[in-house]
Write an enzyme that holds these catalytic residues in place. Structure first.
Site, PDB file in Angstrom:
ATOM      1  N   HIS A 308       0.770  -1.194   0.098  1.00 12.23           N
ATOM      2  CA  HIS A 308       0.120  -0.170  -0.039  1.00 12.23           C
ATOM      3  C   HIS A 308       1.047   1.289   0.000  1.00 12.23           C
ATOM      4  CE1 HIS A 308      -3.174   2.737   1.026  1.00 12.23           C
ATOM      5  NE2 HIS A 308      -3.931   1.955   0.853  1.00 12.23           N
ATOM      6  N   ASP A 366      -7.959  -5.198   0.084  1.00 14.58           N
ATOM      7  CA  ASP A 366      -8.337  -6.087  -1.115  1.00 14.58           C
ATOM      8  C   ASP A 366      -8.105  -7.664  -0.968  1.00 14.58           C
ATOM      9  OD1 ASP A 366      -7.680  -3.234  -2.861  1.00 14.58           O
ATOM     10  OD2 ASP A 366      -9.708  -4.066  -2.766  1.00 14.58           O
TER      11      ASP A 366
HETATM   12  C1  SDX Z   1      -6.488  -0.088  -2.666  1.00 15.27           C
HETATM   13  O1  SDX Z   1      -4.538   4.624  -2.039  1.00 15.27           O
HETATM   14  C2  SDX Z   1      -5.373   3.934  -1.325  1.00 15.27           C
HETATM   15  O2  SDX Z   1      -5.667   4.310  -0.191  1.00 15.27           O
HETATM   16  C3  SDX Z   1      -6.065   2.665  -2.034  1.00 15.27           C
HETATM   17  C4  SDX Z   1      -6.955   1.939  -1.398  1.00 15.27           C
HETATM   18  C5  SDX Z   1      -8.137   2.775  -1.032  1.00 15.27           C
HETATM   19  O3  SDX Z   1      -9.028   2.038  -0.134  1.00 15.27           O
HETATM   20  O4  SDX Z   1      -8.567   3.371  -1.873  1.00 15.27           O
HETATM   21  O5  SDX Z   1      -6.351   1.464  -0.155  1.00 15.27           O
HETATM   22  C6  SDX Z   1      -7.471   0.640  -1.960  1.00 15.27           C
HETATM   23  O6  SDX Z   1      -6.161   0.291  -3.954  1.00 15.27           O
HETATM   24  C7  SDX Z   1      -5.256  -1.155  -2.130  1.00 15.27           C
HETATM   25  C8  SDX Z   1      -4.355  -1.482  -3.027  1.00 15.27           C
HETATM   26  C9  SDX Z   1      -4.468  -2.661  -3.910  1.00 15.27           C
HETATM   27  N1  SDX Z   1      -3.766  -2.978  -4.938  1.00 15.27           N
HETATM   28  C10 SDX Z   1      -2.918  -3.987  -4.999  1.00 15.27           C
HETATM   29  O7  SDX Z   1      -2.833  -4.875  -3.947  1.00 15.27           O
HETATM   30  C11 SDX Z   1      -2.015  -4.473  -6.129  1.00 15.27           C
HETATM   31  C12 SDX Z   1      -0.800  -4.836  -5.477  1.00 15.27           C
HETATM   32  N2  SDX Z   1       0.093  -4.088  -4.954  1.00 15.27           N
HETATM   33  C13 SDX Z   1       0.890  -3.214  -5.558  1.00 15.27           C
HETATM   34  O8  SDX Z   1       0.688  -2.777  -7.035  1.00 15.27           O
HETATM   35  C14 SDX Z   1       1.470  -1.779  -4.989  1.00 15.27           C
HETATM   36  O9  SDX Z   1       1.598  -2.320  -3.616  1.00 15.27           O
HETATM   37  C15 SDX Z   1       0.457  -0.567  -4.825  1.00 15.27           C
HETATM   38  C16 SDX Z   1       0.109  -0.327  -6.205  1.00 15.27           C
HETATM   39  C17 SDX Z   1      -0.569  -0.826  -3.890  1.00 15.27           C
HETATM   40  C18 SDX Z   1       1.439   0.552  -3.867  1.00 15.27           C
HETATM   41  O10 SDX Z   1       2.303   0.662  -5.054  1.00 15.27           O
HETATM   42  P1  SDX Z   1       3.578   2.178  -4.537  1.00 15.27           P
HETATM   43  O11 SDX Z   1       3.159   2.748  -3.335  1.00 15.27           O
HETATM   44  O12 SDX Z   1       3.782   2.603  -5.816  1.00 15.27           O
HETATM   45  O13 SDX Z   1       4.801   1.009  -4.367  1.00 15.27           O
HETATM   46  P2  SDX Z   1       5.921   0.531  -5.419  1.00 15.27           P
HETATM   47  O14 SDX Z   1       5.173  -0.168  -6.396  1.00 15.27           O
HETATM   48  O15 SDX Z   1       6.684   1.670  -5.664  1.00 15.27           O
HETATM   49  O16 SDX Z   1       6.532  -0.681  -4.508  1.00 15.27           O
HETATM   50  C19 SDX Z   1       7.513  -0.512  -3.760  1.00 15.27           C
HETATM   51  C20 SDX Z   1       8.396  -1.716  -3.778  1.00 15.27           C
HETATM   52  C21 SDX Z   1       8.818  -2.036  -5.097  1.00 15.27           C
HETATM   53  O17 SDX Z   1       9.891  -2.964  -5.290  1.00 15.27           O
HETATM   54  P3  SDX Z   1      11.570  -2.052  -5.210  1.00 15.27           P
HETATM   55  O18 SDX Z   1      11.553  -1.242  -6.567  1.00 15.27           O
HETATM   56  O19 SDX Z   1      11.477  -1.289  -4.017  1.00 15.27           O
HETATM   57  O20 SDX Z   1      12.529  -3.380  -5.276  1.00 15.27           O
HETATM   58  O21 SDX Z   1       7.535  -2.971  -3.420  1.00 15.27           O
HETATM   59  C22 SDX Z   1       7.320  -3.643  -4.345  1.00 15.27           C
HETATM   60  C23 SDX Z   1       7.717  -2.876  -5.748  1.00 15.27           C
HETATM   61  O22 SDX Z   1       8.014  -3.950  -6.619  1.00 15.27           O
HETATM   62  N3  SDX Z   1       6.055  -4.022  -4.216  1.00 15.27           N
HETATM   63  C24 SDX Z   1       5.731  -5.441  -4.537  1.00 15.27           C
HETATM   64  C25 SDX Z   1       3.968  -5.322  -4.285  1.00 15.27           C
HETATM   65  N4  SDX Z   1       4.051  -4.063  -4.114  1.00 15.27           N
HETATM   66  C26 SDX Z   1       4.982  -3.475  -3.865  1.00 15.27           C
HETATM   67  N5  SDX Z   1       6.036  -6.467  -4.880  1.00 15.27           N
HETATM   68  C27 SDX Z   1       5.396  -7.615  -4.973  1.00 15.27           C
HETATM   69  N6  SDX Z   1       4.152  -7.677  -4.774  1.00 15.27           N
HETATM   70  C28 SDX Z   1       3.525  -6.489  -4.394  1.00 15.27           C
HETATM   71  N7  SDX Z   1       2.025  -6.638  -4.183  1.00 15.27           N
END
Ligand code: SDX
Length: 431
Positions: A308, A366
């Site tokens: 998140h 989720d």
């Molecule tokens: C919701 O914003 C809100 O409040 C949203 C929400 C609401 O109520 O409105 O809470 C609802 O949208 C919840 C999130 C649902 N999405 C998912 O579950 C999809 C999977 N999650 C990721 O796509 C991600 O964690 C996000 C989109 C939720 C957050 O993305 P960020 O903050 O841009 O984080 P990032 O992509 O920069 O990740 C940071 C690191 C990266 O690795 P490095 O580059 O540091 O090596 O963490 C890794 C990412 O690759 N990473 C993951 C991961 N999420 C982040 N690696 C594997 N699996 C994951 N799910």
């Protein structure tokens, strides 16, 4: 707002600028960069808005480190435990919990607006039966502005309020109709003798052939899930609604833009993607393989329902939903639900793995919600629609807050330009 300032110095040319620092009720101070370009000739750059506040708001507060989520100051745990969804909707719209009379009147108003114009039903026939319900929601909600010319003066607070009431009332009706279109069953009209959540389940699962009485436990579960999904500060879809609204677009068009943004698997579409992921993993024996895929930078696979932008501790909503999962599955579905067992194992393994711990990736709202929806016989394709029904309250609350702000202006971010410098046209004969 406080008179504190922060002085920035550009070390390359020595120019300085004093920028005001503001402090809200709680949370980090913010630096007002309004004078940055005029004072120093530079923009800020923050793709994804990691550290950028877009507005002042008094609706929802999140502390990502402590795992706090408050609606108008009330902790989500207390609202989840004790409130009805429309009570929370009233709180988010008006800022205070309603009295008994206020809640009764609000429930009456919402019931009054729950039907949709009969001609709107023709819209659904324009979609192929297997159209994704979220596509139907975007189209049908966007079209509502064609039906309500009489209350579309967005500068009139009373018209804004009527639009909010209409949308909160009609979303369950439109959502259930999109499901009925999907399954080829006749639409079921809303009923004024049922409360909001029971009415939605009745419109989803009743048929003209026999009486359908929603299971009280299912009604309780939907009430809880709607409360947990009602608002979440400046998330992607709420920011989309605010940006669309900043151009003075009508509220139905703004809401359709929010539904479109929510659909993405990185946002509200994650709940559907979690069930698809669990089905792909199939068995706890494959968990290690998929954890490795999620960590592999060359593999696009991510652990859906994990991570998140704001929560770097447990998402309090996931904690609540996981607990209710147990209760629902024990009472309503097969207690050894393989999906739930797999989700629990996946969480356990991920939270012991350095990659997830280091990046503070925890289950979000989720991760478990889809398992409850499945236990309620709600199909995967309707999971994000469920999210949209609930988040309509937050979207309308933020739209109303923005439209009543005298300082509201059109949102128009800038950029860092990386294209060609100026160059002259070359005739096609010379290319
Ligand atoms: C919701 O914003 C809100 O409040 C949203 C929400 C609401 O109520 O409105 O809470 C609802 O949208 C919840 C999130 C649902 N999405 C998912 O579950 C999809 C999977 N999650 C990721 O796509 C991600 O964690 C996000 C989109 C939720 C957050 O993305 P960020 O903050 O841009 O984080 P990032 O992509 O920069 O990740 C940071 C690191 C990266 O690795 P490095 O580059 O540091 O090596 O963490 C890794 C990412 O690759 N990473 C993951 C991961 N999420 C982040 N690696 C594997 N699996 C994951 N799910």
């Amino acid at each position: 707002m406080s008179e504190k300032t922060i002085t920035l110095t550009n070390n390359s040319d020595g120019r300085t600028v004093d920028l005001p620092l503001y402090k809200g009720t709680i949370g980090p101070e913010v630096m007002d960069i309004g004078k940055l370009y005029s004072g120093m000739g530079i923009f800020t750059y923050d793709p994804g808005f990691i550290a950028t506040g877009s507005c002042r708001s008094s609706i929802t507060y999140i502390d990502g480190d402590k795992g706090n989520l408050w609606y108008r100051g009330y902790p989500i745990e207390q609202l989840a435990e004790r409130a009805k969804f429309l009570e929370v909707a009233y709180l988010l719209l008006y800022g205070e919990l309603p009295s008994l009379d206020q809640l009764s009147e609000f429930e009456r108003i919402i019931r009054y607006h729950s039907m949709i114009n009969e001609t709107l039903k023709n819209f659904f026939d324009g979609f192929h039966f297997n159209a994704h319900p979220m596509a139907v929601m975007v189209g049908v909600v966007g079209s509502l502005s064609a039906f309500y010319h009489d209350s579309l003066d967005i500068n009139n607070p009373r018209h804004r309020e009527i639009s909010a009431h209409r949308m909160i009332a009609k979303m369950p009706t439109i959502a259930a109709a999109s499901y009925k279109h999907n399954v080829g069953e006749p639409f079921i009209y809303p009923r004024n003798d049922l409360d909001y959540c029971a009415n939605f389940l009745h419109m989803m699962f009743a048929t003209p052939c026999e009486e359908y009485v929603p299971d009280p436990l299912a009604v309780k579960a939907v009430n809880l899930l709607f409360i947990l999904h009602a608002d979440h500060e400046q998330n992607a879809s709420t920011s989309t609604v605010r940006l669309a609204g900043s151009s003075q677009a009508n509220p139905f068009a703004c809401l359709a833009s929010g539904i479109a943004s929510l659909w993405g698997p990185a946002h509200g579409g994650a709940n559907e993607a979690v069930l698809d992921m669990l089905r792909e993993i199939g068995d706890v024996s494959n968990v290690d393989k998929y954890i490795a895929k999620a960590k592999d930078k060359n593999d696009p696979f991510r652990l859906m329902g994990f991570g998140h932008r704001v929560y770097k501790n447990h998402d309090p909503r996931a904690t609540i939903i996981r607990k209710v999962c147990h209760e629902i599955l024990e009472s309503m579905a097969d207690t050894d639900n393989p999906m739930f067992e797999l989700a629990l194992r996946l969480e356990e393994v991920a939270l012991e793995d350095e990659y997830f711990v280091e990046r503070k990736l925890y289950p979000n709202v989720d991760f478990y919600s889809g398992i409850i929806y499945r236990a309620l016989n709600i199909p995967n394709s309707m999971f994000t629609v469920m999210f949209a029904i609930a988040r309509t309250v937050g979207w309308m609350a933020h739209w109303m807050e923005m439209m009543s702000d005298p300082q509201q202006r059109i949102g128009r971010p800038r950029q860092i330009y990386t294209g060609h410098d100026r160059r002259d046209y070359v005739g096609i004969e010379r290319r």
